[in-house]
Design a protein around this motif. Structure first.
Motif, PDB file in Angstrom:
ATOM      1  N   ALA A 238     -19.813  -6.564  -0.783  1.00  0.00           N
ATOM      2  CA  ALA A 238     -18.991  -5.367  -0.988  1.00  0.00           C
ATOM      3  C   ALA A 238     -18.103  -5.536  -2.206  1.00  0.00           C
ATOM      4  O   ALA A 238     -17.581  -6.621  -2.480  1.00  0.00           O
ATOM      5  N   SER A 239     -17.904  -4.433  -2.914  1.00  0.00           N
ATOM      6  CA  SER A 239     -17.033  -4.438  -4.078  1.00  0.00           C
ATOM      7  C   SER A 239     -15.586  -4.210  -3.662  1.00  0.00           C
ATOM      8  O   SER A 239     -15.279  -3.925  -2.502  1.00  0.00           O
ATOM      9  N   ARG A 240     -14.658  -4.305  -4.640  1.00  0.00           N
ATOM     10  CA  ARG A 240     -13.239  -4.089  -4.345  1.00  0.00           C
ATOM     11  C   ARG A 240     -12.987  -2.649  -3.875  1.00  0.00           C
ATOM     12  O   ARG A 240     -12.218  -2.418  -2.932  1.00  0.00           O
ATOM     13  N   GLY A 241     -13.649  -1.716  -4.529  1.00  0.00           N
ATOM     14  CA  GLY A 241     -13.492  -0.330  -4.113  1.00  0.00           C
ATOM     15  C   GLY A 241     -14.009  -0.078  -2.714  1.00  0.00           C
ATOM     16  O   GLY A 241     -13.420   0.687  -1.936  1.00  0.00           O
ATOM     17  N   PHE A 242     -15.129  -0.701  -2.351  1.00  0.00           N
ATOM     18  CA  PHE A 242     -15.669  -0.558  -1.000  1.00  0.00           C
ATOM     19  C   PHE A 242     -14.705  -1.134   0.022  1.00  0.00           C
ATOM     20  O   PHE A 242     -14.522  -0.552   1.104  1.00  0.00           O
ATOM     21  N   LEU A 243     -14.099  -2.268  -0.294  1.00  0.00           N
ATOM     22  CA  LEU A 243     -13.146  -2.878   0.637  1.00  0.00           C
ATOM     23  C   LEU A 243     -11.958  -1.961   0.893  1.00  0.00           C
ATOM     24  O   LEU A 243     -11.446  -1.893   2.021  1.00  0.00           O
ATOM     25  N   ILE A 244     -11.519  -1.250  -0.143  1.00  0.00           N
ATOM     26  CA  ILE A 244     -10.358  -0.362   0.014  1.00  0.00           C
ATOM     27  C   ILE A 244     -10.747   0.906   0.761  1.00  0.00           C
ATOM     28  O   ILE A 244     -10.088   1.304   1.737  1.00  0.00           O
ATOM     29  N   LEU A 245     -11.831   1.564   0.302  1.00  0.00           N
ATOM     30  CA  LEU A 245     -12.183   2.885   0.820  1.00  0.00           C
ATOM     31  C   LEU A 245     -12.874   2.830   2.171  1.00  0.00           C
ATOM     32  O   LEU A 245     -12.696   3.737   2.999  1.00  0.00           O
ATOM     33  N   ARG A 246     -13.681   1.793   2.416  1.00  0.00           N
ATOM     34  CA  ARG A 246     -14.506   1.774   3.627  1.00  0.00           C
ATOM     35  C   ARG A 246     -14.032   0.759   4.674  1.00  0.00           C
ATOM     36  O   ARG A 246     -14.558   0.768   5.789  1.00  0.00           O
ATOM     37  N   ALA A 248     -10.317  -1.013   4.476  1.00  0.00           N
ATOM     38  CA  ALA A 248      -8.866  -1.007   4.658  1.00  0.00           C
ATOM     39  C   ALA A 248      -8.353   0.352   5.144  1.00  0.00           C
ATOM     40  O   ALA A 248      -7.604   0.434   6.121  1.00  0.00           O
ATOM     41  N   ILE A 249      -8.761   1.426   4.462  1.00  0.00           N
ATOM     42  CA  ILE A 249      -8.225   2.746   4.807  1.00  0.00           C
ATOM     43  C   ILE A 249      -8.648   3.198   6.207  1.00  0.00           C
ATOM     44  O   ILE A 249      -7.799   3.645   6.989  1.00  0.00           O
ATOM     45  N   PRO A 250      -9.939   3.109   6.594  1.00  0.00           N
ATOM     46  CA  PRO A 250     -10.281   3.502   7.966  1.00  0.00           C
ATOM     47  C   PRO A 250      -9.546   2.698   9.035  1.00  0.00           C
ATOM     48  O   PRO A 250      -9.122   3.253  10.054  1.00  0.00           O
ATOM     49  N   ALA A 251      -9.387   1.397   8.803  1.00  0.00           N
ATOM     50  CA  ALA A 251      -8.695   0.575   9.798  1.00  0.00           C
ATOM     51  C   ALA A 251      -7.204   0.896   9.871  1.00  0.00           C
ATOM     52  O   ALA A 251      -6.572   0.701  10.910  1.00  0.00           O
ATOM     53  N   ALA A 252      -6.631   1.392   8.769  1.00  0.00           N
ATOM     54  CA  ALA A 252      -5.196   1.692   8.721  1.00  0.00           C
ATOM     55  C   ALA A 252      -4.870   3.121   9.131  1.00  0.00           C
ATOM     56  O   ALA A 252      -3.688   3.479   9.198  1.00  0.00           O
ATOM     57  N   LEU A 253      -5.868   3.954   9.404  1.00  0.00           N
ATOM     58  CA  LEU A 253      -5.614   5.365   9.700  1.00  0.00           C
ATOM     59  C   LEU A 253      -4.684   5.596  10.899  1.00  0.00           C
ATOM     60  O   LEU A 253      -3.876   6.527  10.861  1.00  0.00           O
TER      61      LEU A 253
END
Length: 334
Positions: A238-246, A248-253
């Motif tokens: 996974a790329s850095r963008g994937f880690l953030i968008l797919r 970190a953000i879903p888990a933090a919702l």
């Protein structure tokens, strides 16, 4: 022989137990309470002539009769029947509260006027002054939605950035500690001086009240994501963008929605104060206008509208949360 016979005879399946529906007595009692309100309103003499007595009594009678008619069929009405059974105690309590309110104001005049108007006076405001009140509701919704959207979006982006990038956290954390705890209303004089119009100043204040809790809770949610999720995603390339968008953000919702709920309450309070001071239309302005003219019935009507509007917005936010977090159903218990 007996064993073969026993084996050949299939055991009789137990009849499934059916849960009998609750008797609709609560709905009947609610209907009776509203009929009692109609009787008190229309039957007892009034201390003063009130123009909307007939409308109030007729509306209460119509609601009471409707509840009595629907009560026997509540078990066949599906969702409506379930809601009626669930909400009937509150309907009965509301009718009893209106009876007490009607008795101490319109019938016995125990409370001083005009500070404590009767239910008829509140109904008269909704029937006669709805253009001005409706316009104030619309302007408040426009102002609130604009400021809330700006504050929520800014807080979400800033919270994700702080939780992801150390450099952003290094610079933003001290600023949040310094500016965030200050109430948004403390910035009223500066905002109305800096911004070109009272509308833009009020939008800024609403956004400020929304942005701080959303930023802090989003940051907390992103920082608290299980590190194992990132390790597994990196292992799969996974790329850095994937880690953030797919990841970190879903888990933090869930944390994000806590911030959104807190921001909605704070922004609504700031909205009313800002409209009282600088805006020419809105619920806060309507409250100020009613107080200036000693129109306390109008003031109470505006307060009722505010409560209903805030409750409706919270309900919509709950619906959005349930839809977006359907994949976490059973894990989120708030």
């Amino acid at each position: 022989m007996s064993g073969s016979i026993a084996a050949g005879v299939a055991p009789r399946a137990a009849a499934p137990s059916r849960k009998l529906p609750r008797p609709p007595w609560r709905i009947v009692l609610a209907g009776a309470a509203w009929l009692a309100l109609a009787g008190v309103t229309l039957g007892l003499p009034e201390a003063d002539d009130l123009p909307e007595t007939a409308a109030l009594g007729s509306g209460a009678a119509a609601l009471g009769l409707a509840l009595l008619v629907l009560a026997p069929a509540a078990g066949r009405l599906g969702t409506l029947g379930v809601r009626l059974r669930h909400g009937s105690p509150w309907l009965a309590a509301l009718a009893l509260a209106l009876i007490a309110w009607e008795a101490v104001t319109a019938k016995l005049a125990l409370l001083p006027m005009p500070f404590f108007p009767s239910p008829q006076a509140i109904l008269e405001v909704f029937l006669d002054d709805w253009p001005k009140l409706g316009g104030s509701i619309l302007n408040s919704l426009i102002l609130l939605s604009g400021g809330y959207a700006i504050g929520a979006a800014t807080g979400f982006v800033l919270g994700v950035a702080i939780g992801t990038f150390r450099a952003v956290g290094y610079w933003a954390h001290p600023v949040l500690r310094f500016v965030g705890p200050l109430p948004a209303t403390a910035w009223l004089p500066l905002a109305f001086f800096v911004f070109p119009s009272s509308w833009s100043a009020s939008t800024f204040l609403v956004a400020l009240a929304t942005g701080f809790p959303v930023t802090v809770l989003t940051w907390s949610g992103v920082a608290g994501v299980n590190k194992a999720y990132f390790d597994v995603a990196r292992t799969l390339g996974a790329s850095r963008g994937f880690l953030i968008l797919r990841v970190a953000i879903p888990a933090a919702l869930p944390h994000v929605f806590v911030g959104l709920f807190m921001g909605l309450g704070g922004s609504f309070a700031v909205l009313v104060v800002a409209e009282m001071l600088g805006v020419k239309s809105g619920l806060g302005w309507y409250l100020q206008w009613a107080q200036g003219w000693a129109a306390y019935a109008n003031m109470y009507a505006a307060l009722i509208v505010m409560a209903l509007m805030c409750s409706s917005l919270i309900t919509l936010l709950f619906r959005l949360r349930d839809r977006l977090l359907a994949w976490q159903k059973g894990l989120v218990q708030w």
